[in-house]
Design a protein around this motif. Structure first.
Motif, PDB file in Angstrom:
ATOM      1  N   SER A 171      -2.810   1.407  -4.109  1.00 13.26           N
ATOM      2  CA  SER A 171      -1.854   0.300  -4.255  1.00 13.26           C
ATOM      3  C   SER A 171      -0.541   0.840  -4.797  1.00 13.26           C
ATOM      4  CB  SER A 171      -2.419  -0.758  -5.204  1.00 13.26           C
ATOM      5  OG  SER A 171      -2.497  -0.235  -6.513  1.00 13.26           O
ATOM      6  N   GLU A 172       0.519   0.078  -4.613  1.00 10.48           N
ATOM      7  CA  GLU A 172       1.827   0.454  -5.162  1.00 10.48           C
ATOM      8  C   GLU A 172       1.740   0.545  -6.689  1.00 10.48           C
ATOM      9  OE1 GLU A 172       4.855   0.989  -3.608  1.00 10.48           O
ATOM     10  OE2 GLU A 172       3.994   0.778  -1.605  1.00 10.48           O
ATOM     11  N   GLU A 173       0.957  -0.338  -7.287  1.00 12.03           N
ATOM     12  CA  GLU A 173       0.796  -0.341  -8.741  1.00 12.03           C
ATOM     13  C   GLU A 173       0.143   0.964  -9.216  1.00 12.03           C
ATOM     14  OE1 GLU A 173      -2.086  -2.681 -11.751  1.00 12.03           O
ATOM     15  OE2 GLU A 173      -0.779  -3.975 -10.550  1.00 12.03           O
TER      16      GLU A 173
ATOM     17  N   MET B 213       0.836  -1.187   0.000  1.00  9.99           N
ATOM     18  CA  MET B 213       0.000   0.000   0.000  1.00  9.99           C
ATOM     19  C   MET B 213       0.881   1.250   0.000  1.00  9.99           C
ATOM     20  SD  MET B 213      -3.044  -1.163  -0.127  1.00  9.99           S
ATOM     21  CE  MET B 213      -4.043   0.256   0.151  1.00  9.99           C
TER      22      MET B 213
END
Length: 52
Positions: free
Chosen positions: A23-25, A1
């Motif tokens: 999210s990291e994405e 996160m």
């Protein structure tokens, strides 16, 4: 996160608001992970040469 620690605006568009959780994405897609804090470097006053 990933949690944005500041409001990020680029080209007059809101990229992330302070405290936004994602999210990291998603952070990578928004370009938030690539930053090496360039804004902080810009805020520092530039050294002025001595007046002669």
């Amino acid at each position: 996160m990933f949690i944005s620690d500041k409001r990020v605006v680029r080209d007059e568009r809101l990229i992330a608001f302070e405290g936004e959780i994602m999210s990291e994405e998603e952070a990578a897609e928004r370009g938030l992970l690539d930053e090496d804090k360039p804004e902080e470097q810009e805020d520092k006053p530039k050294k002025k040469g001595k007046a002669k």
